[in-house]
Structures are given as structure tokens and as C-alpha cells.
Design an enzyme around this catalytic site. Structure first.
Site, PDB file in Angstrom:
ATOM      1  N   ARG A 108     -62.792  59.344  72.224  1.00  0.00           N
ATOM      2  CA  ARG A 108     -62.480  58.464  73.353  1.00  0.00           C
ATOM      3  C   ARG A 108     -61.214  58.882  74.086  1.00  0.00           C
ATOM      4  O   ARG A 108     -61.080  58.616  75.284  1.00  0.00           O
ATOM      5  CB  ARG A 108     -62.325  57.019  72.870  1.00  0.00           C
ATOM      6  CG  ARG A 108     -63.608  56.359  72.420  1.00  0.00           C
ATOM      7  CD  ARG A 108     -63.412  54.860  72.283  1.00  0.00           C
ATOM      8  NE  ARG A 108     -62.362  54.539  71.332  1.00  0.00           N
ATOM      9  CZ  ARG A 108     -62.566  54.289  70.037  1.00  0.00           C
ATOM     10  NH1 ARG A 108     -63.802  54.344  69.549  1.00  0.00           N
ATOM     11  NH2 ARG A 108     -61.571  54.001  69.232  1.00  0.00           N
TER      12      ARG A 108
ATOM     13  N   TYR B 270     -73.723  55.177  78.263  1.00  0.00           N
ATOM     14  CA  TYR B 270     -73.663  54.100  77.271  1.00  0.00           C
ATOM     15  C   TYR B 270     -73.987  52.741  77.895  1.00  0.00           C
ATOM     16  O   TYR B 270     -74.892  52.038  77.439  1.00  0.00           O
ATOM     17  CB  TYR B 270     -72.287  54.080  76.630  1.00  0.00           C
ATOM     18  CG  TYR B 270     -72.124  53.033  75.558  1.00  0.00           C
ATOM     19  CD1 TYR B 270     -72.691  53.207  74.292  1.00  0.00           C
ATOM     20  CD2 TYR B 270     -71.424  51.858  75.807  1.00  0.00           C
ATOM     21  CE1 TYR B 270     -72.558  52.240  73.310  1.00  0.00           C
ATOM     22  CE2 TYR B 270     -71.280  50.896  74.835  1.00  0.00           C
ATOM     23  CZ  TYR B 270     -71.848  51.084  73.592  1.00  0.00           C
ATOM     24  OH  TYR B 270     -71.715  50.124  72.621  1.00  0.00           O
TER      25      TYR B 270
ATOM     26  N   HIS C  95     -72.034  70.572  76.448  1.00  0.00           N
ATOM     27  CA  HIS C  95     -71.081  71.530  75.882  1.00  0.00           C
ATOM     28  C   HIS C  95     -71.776  72.839  75.498  1.00  0.00           C
ATOM     29  O   HIS C  95     -71.248  73.930  75.744  1.00  0.00           O
ATOM     30  CB  HIS C  95     -70.387  70.924  74.660  1.00  0.00           C
ATOM     31  CG  HIS C  95     -69.256  70.008  75.003  1.00  0.00           C
ATOM     32  ND1 HIS C  95     -69.450  68.708  75.392  1.00  0.00           N
ATOM     33  CD2 HIS C  95     -67.899  70.210  75.009  1.00  0.00           C
ATOM     34  CE1 HIS C  95     -68.281  68.136  75.626  1.00  0.00           C
ATOM     35  NE2 HIS C  95     -67.324  69.026  75.411  1.00  0.00           N
TER      36      HIS C  95
END
EC number: 2.3.1.26
Length: 526
Positions: A396, A411, A438
Site C-alpha cells: 500500500r 478493488y 509487472h
């Protein structure tokens, strides 16, 4: 009884040598010579207290003023607010109400605040000293081996080869992102008959499809066709992902209001200037307005760009001195588990250095430089991830810019679509999207598919996210988190370097799909 109520009497005390001496003192517990000092100290502390209260009130007043200003800016321009829909009329064209929304306020980056402390600046100076040591060692080795003092930047020149071609490719990518989403939104917002609006909506969807095709296909074609080196590929893939995320955010935030405006609810469409500003400001969450600083500090901009350039040079020295000599000939030696484990452990130090350099160069220097040039007020691009005691907190706080986008559009929208009970599914969706992105970036930059990042991020990272949760606190958990980061960076640097050199030492005689997706380092040991 003596007048005045304050009788002066003699008090016998023992001196240092055991002798008794007489000292005058007044009634009470405070000695005469200490009373003025105590009064002065009390007044000083009261002044400090008043000053602290005044500063706290000023900061609170500024925060409330900023929040009120943002509320006024976001208020509809009509004389009365738009009517609220009934609870049962919620449709998919309205914004989800689950979770919290991103609020932008004026604040500095955490490292800028820490740099005001001398002790933290010393740590910064230690990293600069490390760069100086790398430069000195490079000069010394070149002088001993070749008898000359000259810094060579072969790795840097190779990595940024064909950079002008990458910058030219960026232009159509930017123009596509600038024109297609905004024009599609205007077509959707245009009033008219149902048939005319359907035609305009279809044309808008065609524009977005062409925009997605340009962003997805053009950089890949240029990188493969012209065999761009890694750093030039970085420019293309980062801009590709950034434009896609910004386009989605703009449409996701603007389309619900645009569709409500067509129904006559009095909501204005976004302005072109606000969208143009959004494409360059360092955030992935679209807003019509952002808090702005009053002026630009050009010396601060130059300092951050210089620090980013220094980090690039630092990374080149680390790769050239700590990685290339170890992995360049590793694929030519017989495979052994001992050599693999030792290479991973050897790569932990350069790996963690690379992690810190990427963080400081991009998330601090680069983003702050653009934020300062655009007077963008909210500089919280990261939080104190280095103090994390759990991987959930690390994810986070490491990259707040990307985390805000994932939280808002993966989310929260996942909860809106699946229901508030599907929090676990929404969290897995966040991990899946982030891991695939990624891995795609690594595959694009390096030019081969080797799913190390995908496995580490999705499998290992996902397990650690649920195992090392926020309830674990204390220094031992922070040490464990850093240990896992060291090992993870060592695995990435070691395996990716081995695969890079294996594909150069053992080229495929014939290009096949399985040859492209199978790791070459597993079989290349000549």
C-alpha cells in the site's frame, strides 16, 4: 508573631568538607536564588505552548479551507443541486459508492520532510559517498589495467541506444491519448435523437478501439523491429502503461457524469485543459481540479532532475562492477546448485541497491520534478514503506500513485460489481492485474519471457500478503520484511542476468514459440 509573614531565619547545612554553614532562606520550599529562573522557565514554556497551539490551529484552518474550496469547486453550477435518485434506481452508469475516494491536498513528499533532519541527511550523504567510491574504483582499475584515467560509460550508452527513435514513437502515442478519449466523451455527451446518439456512441467506441490499438501495438512493433536496448524500451513501456491507466481513469471518472448530463441533470462535461493537465501531472486519478502551489521553484526542479541522473549513473556502476563480472560467463560453466545459490546471495546487495535507486529516482525525484513544474500540490507519491511490518502495508505504501489506481478501479469497482462480500476476490484481482502488468514490463524491457516477477509477485507476494498482515507489529516483523526483500531482489537480479547472457551465448537455431517462452539459462551451459 513577626510582621510580613515572611521571617528570615538561618538554616544550618553541611558544606562539602563536613563543616556547617549558615544560609538564609525564606519560608516555603523554593530557594531565593532559584525563584527567578523558575519564573523565566515557566514563561518560556507558556510561550512555546502558545506558539505550538497557534501553528496547529493555522494548519487545521488551512486544511479545512482547502477541503471547503474543493467542495465548492465540485459543486454543480446550477442554483440547486441535482435531485437524488431513488435507492432502487442505481444503474451501472452511476459511480460506485463503496469505499473511500481519493482526496488531494497540498503536502510535501516524506523524504523532503525527512531531509530537513540532519541525521537523515547524513544517510543521504553516505549514498553519495558510495557513488564516489564506485567512481574512484573504476578510475583506479582503468589506470592499473590500461594506464589511463578515463570513465567509460559503455553500459549507459548501450542501454539508451536509439533513444531518439523511442521519443519519436512517443509522439503518436501521446496524440492518440490526447485526442481519442476526449473526442469519444464529447460524442457520448452530444444531445440528439436516439439514432443520432447511437451513431455517435459507436464512432466514439471506434476511436477508443483505435486508441488502444495504437498504444498496444505501436511500441511493441518499434521495440521488436528495431531491437531497442533496455532503457529505450523502458521509455516506451512506461509511457504505454501510463497512458492506458490515465485514459481509463479519465473515462471512468467522466463517463457517469456525462451520461447524467445527457439526461438534463446539469453536470458540466470536463474541459480539455483539465484533461491536458491530467496527462502530465503525477497522478493516475482524474479530477477536474487539483490543489496547486503558488509558484515554481526551478532550483528544486533542477536538483531533482540532477539526482535522477545521478541515480542512473549509480545503477550503471552497480551493474558494471557487481553484476556483469559475475553473470557474464556463468552460462558457460557447468550448472550446480551451489553456484546458483551463491549467485542469488551475491545479487542481494546490488538488488536492494537497485530497488532503492529506482524508488528514489522515479517515485521521489522524477515525480517531484514534474509536480513542481506543474505546481501540483499533493506530493504523497509514497509513504514510509521502509517501516512496514507486513507486506500488505508495504504494497500500500511503496507506490501510492499506482496503489490509488488499483484501489479505485480494480478493488472498489470489483466490490461494486461482485458485492461487498467478495473482498477476497477483489483483492486477488488487484494482485493478478498488478502481477501481469509487472511481468509484461519486464518482458518488454528485457526482450524475453521469464516469469520470475509473475511468480514472486502473484504467488509468493500473495501468500506473504495474507500471512504477514497488519496485525503483526514490532521490529522483528520489520526485519523479516527487509530480509524477504533482500532475498527477492537477489532472486530477480540473479535469474534475469543469467537469462540475459544465456540468450546471447546460446541463440536459437530456429525461432519457435516454445523456444521463445522456455528459459534458455536452464539448458545453456557450454
Amino acid at each position: 508573631m513577626e510582621p510580613g509573614g515572611a521571617r528570615l531565619r538561618l538554616q544550618r547545612t553541611e558544606g562539602p568538607g563536613g563543616e556547617r554553614e549558615h544560609q538564609p532562606c525564606r519560608d516555603g520550599n523554593t530557594e531565593t536564588h532559584r525563584a527567578p529562573d523558575l519564573v523565566k522557565w515557566t514563561r518560556h514554556m507558556e510561550a512555546v505552548k502558545a506558539q505550538l497551539l497557534e501553528q496547529a490551529q493555522g494548519q487545521l484552518r488551512e486544511l479545512l479551507d482547502r477541503a471547503m474550496w474543493e467542495a465548492i469547486q465540485s459543486y454543480p453550477s446550477q442554483d440547486k443541486p441535482p435531485p437524488l435518485p431513488p435507492p432502487d434506481s442505481l444503474s451501472r452508469t452511476q459511480e460506485p459508492s463503496l469505499g473511500k475516494q481519493k482526496v488531494f491536498i497540498i503536502r510535501k513528499s516524506l523524504l523532503d520532510e525527512l531531509m530537513e533532519v540532519q541525521h537523515f541527511r547524513t544517510i543521504y550523504h553516505m549514498f553519495i559517498a558510495g557513488l564516489c567510491v564506485f567512481i574512484i574504483s573504476t578510475l583506479a582499475i582503468d589506470f592499473i589495467d590500461e594506464g589511463r584515467l578515463l570513465l567509460e560509460f559503455d553500459l549507459l550508452i548501450f542501454s539508451f541506444g536509439q533513444l531518439p527513435l523511442a521519443l519519436v514513437t512517443w509522439v503518436p502515442m501521446f496524440l492518440s491519448t490526447l485526442l481519442a478519449p476526449y473526442q469519444a466523451l464529447r460524442l457520448w455527451a452530444r444531445p440528439g435523437a436516439r439514432g443520432t446518439w447511437t451513431l455517435g456512441a459507436g464512432l466514439g467506441c471506434a476511436l477508443l478501439a483505435a486508441h488502444a490499438l495504437v498504444l498496444c501495438a505501436l511500441p511493441v512493433h518499434v521495440a521488436v523491429e528495431h531491437q531497442l536496448p533496455p532503457a529505450s524500451r523502458c521509455v516506451l513501456v512506461f509511457e504505454q502503461v501510463r497512458f492506458l491507466m490515465k485514459s481509463y481513469s479519465f473515462l471512468r471518472e467522466a463517463v457517469p457524469g456525462t451520461l447524467r448530463a445527457r439526461r438534463g441533470e446539469g453536470i458540466q462535461a470536463p474541459s480539455f485543459s483539465s484533461y491536458l493537465y491530467f496527462l502530465f501531472c503525477p497522478t493516475l486519478i482524474y479530477r477536474e481540479t487539483y490543489p496547486r502551489t503558488p509558484y515554481i521553484r526551478w532550483n528544486y526542479v533542477a536538483k531533482n532532475f540532477a539526482q535522477a541522473l545521478g541515480c542512473v549513473l549509480y545503477a550503471c556502476f552497480i551493474l558494471g562492477r557487481l553484476c556483469v563480472p559475475v553473470f557474464a560467463n556463468m552460462s558457460r560453466e557447468p550448472f550446480s546448485t551451489r553456484a546458483l545459490v551463491l549467485s542469488i546471495l551475491h545479487a542481494t546487495l546490488p538488488g536492494i541497491f537497485m530497488l532503492l535507486l529506482i524508488f528514489f529516482a522515479f517515485l521521489h525525484c522524477w515525480l517531484n520534478a514534474f509536480a513542481e513544474m506543474l505546481r501540483f500540490g499533493d506530493r504523497m507519491f509514497y509513504r514510509d514503506w521502509w517501516n512496514s511490518t507486513s507486506f500488505s502495508n508495504y504494497y500500500r505504501t511503496w507506490n501510492v500513485v499506482v496503489h490509488d489506481w488499483l484501489y479505485s478501479y480494480v478493488y472498489q469497482d470489483g466490490l461494486w460489481l461482485l458485492g461487498a462480500q467478495a473482498r477476497g476476490v477483489a483483492m486477488l484481482g488487484v494482485f493478478l492485474v498488478s502481477a501481469v502488468a509487472h511481468e509484461y514490463i519486464f518482458c518488454f524491457v528485457l526482450g524475453f519471457f521469464y516469469p520470475v516477477m509473475l511468480i514472486l509477485f502473484l504467488v509468493i507476494g500473495g501468500m506473504l500478503n495474507f500471512m504477514m498482515h497488519d496485525q503483526h507489529t514490532g521490529p522483528a516483523w520489520n526485519v523479516l520484511m527487509w530480509t524477504m526483500l533482500f532475498l527477492g531482489q537477489g532472486i530477480q537480479v540473479s535469474l534475469y542476468c543469467q537469462e540475459w547472457y544465456a540468450r546471447r551465448h546460446c541463440p536459437l537455431p530456429q525461432t519457435t514459440f516454445w523456444g521463445l517462452v522456455t528459459p534458455r539459462s536452464w539448458s545453456c551451459h557450454t
